[in-house]
Design a protein around this motif. Sequence first.
Motif, short mmCIF file in Angstrom:
data_model
loop_
_atom_site.label_atom_id
_atom_site.label_comp_id
_atom_site.label_asym_id
_atom_site.label_seq_id
_atom_site.Cartn_x
_atom_site.Cartn_y
_atom_site.Cartn_z
N LEU A 34 -12.74 -20.45 -41.59
CA LEU A 34 -13.44 -21.35 -40.68
C LEU A 34 -12.74 -22.70 -40.73
CD1 LEU A 34 -15.87 -21.91 -38.80
CD2 LEU A 34 -17.13 -22.61 -40.85
N TRP A 77 -20.34 -19.08 -43.74
CA TRP A 77 -19.10 -19.03 -44.53
C TRP A 77 -19.40 -19.38 -45.98
CZ3 TRP A 77 -17.89 -17.75 -39.82
CH2 TRP A 77 -16.64 -17.18 -39.56
N ARG A 78 -20.23 -20.41 -46.18
CA ARG A 78 -20.57 -20.79 -47.56
C ARG A 78 -21.33 -19.67 -48.26
NH1 ARG A 78 -22.13 -27.07 -46.14
NH2 ARG A 78 -20.03 -27.91 -46.55
N ALA A 122 -16.54 -17.43 -48.11
CA ALA A 122 -15.31 -17.32 -47.32
C ALA A 122 -14.62 -18.68 -47.24
CB ALA A 122 -15.64 -16.80 -45.93
N LYS A 153 -19.76 -10.83 -38.61
CA LYS A 153 -19.61 -11.12 -40.05
C LYS A 153 -20.55 -10.28 -40.91
CE LYS A 153 -18.72 -15.16 -42.50
NZ LYS A 153 -17.50 -14.71 -43.06
N ILE A 165 -13.00 -22.13 -46.09
CA ILE A 165 -13.36 -23.17 -45.11
C ILE A 165 -12.31 -24.28 -45.20
CG2 ILE A 165 -15.08 -24.93 -44.50
CD1 ILE A 165 -17.13 -23.09 -46.04
#
Length: 183
Positions: free
Chosen positions: A6, A39-40, A44, A182, A46
């Motif tokens: 991301l 994402w957090r 994943a 996702k 960033i």
Amino acid sequence: MADDVLVLIDQQKAMRHPQWGPRNNPGAEENIGRLLAAWRMGGAPIVHVKHDGTRPGSPFRPGHEGNDFLEPTAPRPGETVVAKRVHSAFIGTDLTMRLEAMGRPRLVICGVLLANSVEASVRNAANLGFTVLLPGDACWSCDKRDLTGRLWPAEDVHQLTLALLDGEYATVTTTDAVLNAKT
């Protein structure tokens, strides 16, 4: 999609400066926040891209409040921050090297301004061979006057920019589509 990176572009207080004029997509920040939270949660990668303006009077100049990150999407300890001095996150930075060290993952790019730093970064990413997803609802645009004097509404600027990028430089998508893929 677990390995997608991301990339958040210019989520800084300078974007609240009145010089930008009327904008579209008031839900963009919420969508950026949703992507960031996902994402957090998944651990994943960033990348927060920060613009360090060099022009006198730039609201992005280091040492000025506008250079600070917006609170809701500010980087946390351990998250990567890449500082840029031009529009593209790939010019004059180590972003390409960082992404190559990760195995050249697919990128999900969002932020502001769509027809400026986001577009420049998406085009450069594609030209460097990266696959890019661009959730159009996690970006926003501002009114823009062309060289004939015509004022183009922010939504028109936004839709035209997305159309120009889709297919050749990125796959234009939505926040929901990215999040659904996702899970």
